[in-house]
Write a protein that holds these residues in place. Structure first.
Motif, short mmCIF file in Angstrom:
data_model
loop_
_atom_site.label_atom_id
_atom_site.label_comp_id
_atom_site.label_asym_id
_atom_site.label_seq_id
_atom_site.Cartn_x
_atom_site.Cartn_y
_atom_site.Cartn_z
N VAL A 136 -37.28 -24.51 -39.42
CA VAL A 136 -37.55 -25.87 -40.16
C VAL A 136 -36.12 -27.05 -40.25
CG1 VAL A 136 -39.16 -24.58 -41.77
CG2 VAL A 136 -36.32 -24.85 -42.04
N PRO A 137 -36.02 -27.76 -40.38
CA PRO A 137 -34.58 -28.76 -40.24
C PRO A 137 -33.67 -28.15 -40.92
CG PRO A 137 -36.79 -30.08 -40.09
CD PRO A 137 -37.59 -28.31 -41.10
N PHE A 138 -32.11 -28.10 -40.90
CA PHE A 138 -31.55 -27.42 -41.64
C PHE A 138 -31.25 -28.52 -42.85
CE2 PHE A 138 -26.58 -27.42 -43.34
CZ PHE A 138 -26.89 -25.98 -43.67
N THR A 139 -31.14 -28.19 -44.11
CA THR A 139 -30.79 -29.21 -45.34
C THR A 139 -29.76 -28.57 -46.07
OG1 THR A 139 -33.01 -28.13 -46.55
CG2 THR A 139 -33.54 -30.13 -44.85
N GLY A 140 -29.53 -27.74 -45.68
CA GLY A 140 -28.36 -27.37 -46.83
C GLY A 140 -28.79 -25.76 -47.27
N TYR A 141 -28.14 -24.57 -47.02
CA TYR A 141 -28.04 -23.75 -47.97
C TYR A 141 -28.17 -23.19 -48.90
CZ TYR A 141 -24.87 -22.63 -42.93
OH TYR A 141 -24.67 -22.90 -41.66
N GLY A 142 -29.30 -21.74 -49.14
CA GLY A 142 -29.83 -21.80 -50.36
C GLY A 142 -30.79 -22.97 -50.81
N GLU A 143 -31.17 -23.79 -49.50
CA GLU A 143 -32.21 -24.91 -50.12
C GLU A 143 -33.59 -23.89 -50.25
OE1 GLU A 143 -31.74 -27.59 -51.68
OE2 GLU A 143 -29.77 -27.68 -50.97
N SER A 144 -34.62 -24.89 -50.51
CA SER A 144 -36.02 -24.36 -51.07
C SER A 144 -35.80 -23.47 -49.25
CB SER A 144 -37.05 -25.21 -51.22
OG SER A 144 -36.84 -26.74 -50.59
N GLU A 145 -37.22 -22.10 -49.60
CA GLU A 145 -37.68 -21.82 -48.54
C GLU A 145 -39.05 -22.13 -47.98
OE1 GLU A 145 -37.98 -18.37 -49.21
OE2 GLU A 145 -35.92 -17.21 -48.46
N PRO A 146 -39.80 -22.43 -46.13
CA PRO A 146 -40.89 -22.83 -45.85
C PRO A 146 -41.88 -22.28 -46.65
CG PRO A 146 -39.75 -21.34 -44.33
CD PRO A 146 -38.90 -21.78 -45.17
N GLU A 147 -42.82 -22.68 -46.95
CA GLU A 147 -44.55 -22.05 -47.56
C GLU A 147 -44.38 -20.86 -46.82
OE1 GLU A 147 -47.42 -25.09 -45.56
OE2 GLU A 147 -47.12 -24.88 -47.50
N GLN A 148 -44.46 -20.88 -45.68
CA GLN A 148 -45.01 -19.91 -45.17
C GLN A 148 -44.58 -17.88 -45.61
OE1 GLN A 148 -43.82 -22.25 -42.96
NE2 GLN A 148 -44.50 -22.65 -41.55
N LEU A 149 -42.79 -18.59 -46.27
CA LEU A 149 -42.14 -18.00 -46.75
C LEU A 149 -42.84 -17.11 -48.53
CD1 LEU A 149 -38.56 -18.02 -45.09
CD2 LEU A 149 -40.35 -17.07 -44.27
N THR A 150 -43.32 -17.77 -48.69
CA THR A 150 -44.33 -17.37 -49.85
C THR A 150 -44.40 -15.72 -49.65
OG1 THR A 150 -44.53 -19.61 -50.41
CG2 THR A 150 -45.57 -17.69 -51.98
N GLY A 151 -43.97 -15.07 -50.73
CA GLY A 151 -44.46 -13.63 -50.69
C GLY A 151 -44.34 -13.07 -49.86
N ALA A 152 -43.65 -13.54 -48.90
CA ALA A 152 -43.44 -12.72 -47.77
C ALA A 152 -41.72 -11.73 -47.67
CB ALA A 152 -42.96 -13.79 -46.31
N TRP A 153 -41.44 -11.23 -46.38
CA TRP A 153 -40.39 -10.35 -46.68
C TRP A 153 -39.42 -10.67 -45.20
CZ3 TRP A 153 -39.93 -4.82 -44.09
CH2 TRP A 153 -38.66 -4.43 -44.84
N VAL A 154 -38.79 -11.48 -46.02
CA VAL A 154 -37.33 -12.02 -45.24
C VAL A 154 -36.17 -11.28 -44.86
CG1 VAL A 154 -36.00 -14.28 -44.38
CG2 VAL A 154 -38.13 -14.59 -46.21
N LEU A 155 -37.00 -10.89 -43.16
CA LEU A 155 -35.34 -9.66 -42.65
C LEU A 155 -34.52 -10.58 -42.14
CD1 LEU A 155 -38.71 -8.24 -40.14
CD2 LEU A 155 -37.99 -7.58 -42.53
N ASP A 156 -34.66 -11.45 -42.28
CA ASP A 156 -33.38 -12.59 -41.42
C ASP A 156 -33.37 -13.87 -40.64
OD1 ASP A 156 -30.53 -12.46 -41.07
OD2 ASP A 156 -30.53 -11.47 -38.72
N TRP A 157 -32.23 -14.55 -41.19
CA TRP A 157 -32.24 -16.48 -40.84
C TRP A 157 -31.21 -16.24 -39.90
CZ3 TRP A 157 -28.07 -18.79 -41.92
CH2 TRP A 157 -27.55 -18.72 -43.27
N LEU A 158 -31.60 -16.73 -38.99
CA LEU A 158 -30.07 -17.83 -37.84
C LEU A 158 -30.20 -19.08 -38.06
CD1 LEU A 158 -32.12 -14.99 -35.62
CD2 LEU A 158 -29.52 -14.75 -36.86
N PRO A 159 -28.97 -19.87 -38.17
CA PRO A 159 -28.70 -20.95 -37.76
C PRO A 159 -28.83 -21.42 -36.27
CG PRO A 159 -26.85 -19.46 -38.19
CD PRO A 159 -27.86 -18.49 -38.69
N VAL A 160 -29.54 -22.39 -35.53
CA VAL A 160 -29.39 -22.48 -34.18
C VAL A 160 -29.69 -23.81 -34.07
CG1 VAL A 160 -31.59 -20.61 -33.98
CG2 VAL A 160 -32.50 -23.06 -34.60
N ASP A 161 -28.67 -23.79 -32.98
CA ASP A 161 -28.78 -26.06 -32.85
C ASP A 161 -29.94 -26.47 -32.78
OD1 ASP A 161 -29.02 -24.88 -30.03
OD2 ASP A 161 -26.39 -24.65 -29.50
#
Length: 315
Positions: A231-256
């Motif tokens: 997803v486009p970066f809008t700021g650290y700690g901002e709202s997560e995409p809807e695919q992550l609702t009820g999901a287990w987030v294993l990791d997140w990675l900043p990419v260019d």
């Protein structure tokens, strides 16, 4: 009386062979089985009450008062206590049911009588182990079924804070409780057969169950291939995409913009890549772990047989 009436059918003889040790197992273990069942009933009742209260209070949205929100918070905290207690039931069964079963026979020397009768030691063990396994089913279900409903309700109240992937909620599901109970009972029996001392067997059972649970928690993120979404970066700690609702987030990675992973917090990336397991994969993950747990139980059974054979061959 004729000779024909003195003949006992093989089926009747086998039934009698099983009935005796099952009855003895009931007489020996009824207190601890009854106590554990009572504890499971208390936990199940607490889960039902908490779920009912959550259903009544949480329906006030979106016009909840501050008192209603405080009540929901208190009920969620109560659920966070109930769920781990239910998840620990398999360890309780291993500690108080399985670990003392053989060790107490050795300490009291009653195995010398029990294993020199017409009943073979393996059939004696099978009858008592099957009794404990059968008794474990209602114990874990009477607490596990309402607790699973409570965990689902807590997840609907706060999807980001409570979902089925959390350690307590994951392990308190009925299918996981049954699989873990089978494994815990097998581990307790193995410790009992090999150590032949009740206190030592109980201590070893606690350690082994703890190590197994810790290994399961560490291995859980690696059992299934993760899904990913960028997803486009809008700021650290901002709202997560809807695919992550009820999901287990294993990791997140900043990419260019080219998809290259950047060092964390080194400037502002163009995208954020989330690695996760979606809510729809929860059942698949539980099935994988339950299967591995049952495999561990199967591996522990030869240790039980070896321990009994070692005692029988001892002078």
């Amino acid at each position: 009386m004729t000779a024909a009436t003195d003949v006992v059918s093989p089926i009747a003889a086998r039934t009698a062979d099983w009935r005796g040790p099952v009855w003895i197992a009931w007489r020996q273990h009824r207190a601890v089985v009854g106590g554990t069942l009572l504890w499971a009933l208390v936990l199940g009742a607490a889960a039902v009450w908490t779920t009912v209260r959550l259903d009544a209070v949480a329906t006030c949205e979106p016009a909840c008062s501050s008192a209603d929100r405080d009540a929901v918070t208190s009920l969620v905290h109560a659920g966070e206590v109930i769920i781990p207690l239910v998840a620990a039931l398999p360890a309780v069964l291993a500690l108080f049911w399985a670990a003392p079963m053989l060790a107490r026979e050795y300490e009291q020397r009653t195995h010398l009588l029990a294993w020199t009768q017409d009943l073979t030691p393996r059939r004696w063990l099978a009858a008592k182990a099957l009794f404990l396994a059968a008794a474990a089913v209602p114990v874990v279900l009477v607490a596990g079924v309402p607790t699973a409903r409570l965990a689902d309700r807590m997840g609907s109240v706060n999807p980001s804070g409570n979902n089925g992937f959390e350690a307590g909620s994951f392990d308190a599901a009925p299918a996981m409780l049954l699989a873990h109970a089978a494994t815990a009972l097998a581990i307790g029996l193995a410790a009992s057969a090999l150590l032949r001392r009740t206190v030592a067997a109980m201590a070893a059972t606690v350690v082994l169950c703890g190590l197994l649970w810790g290994a399961a928690v560490l291995a859980r993120p690696h059992l299934l291939d993760p899904q990913s979404v960028q997803v486009p970066f809008t700021g650290y700690g901002e709202s997560e995409p809807e695919q992550l609702t009820g999901a287990w987030v294993l990791d997140w990675l900043p990419v260019d913009a080219t998809g290259t992973v950047l060092p964390a917090y080194q400037g502002e990336p163009a995208m954020i890549r989330y690695l996760y397991l979606g809510a729809e994969r929860l059942t698949e993950l539980r099935l994988w772990e339950a299967g591995l747990s049952l495999a561990v139980a199967a591996l522990a059974l030869p240790a039980v047989i070896y321990g009994m054979a070692r005692v029988r061959s001892a002078p």
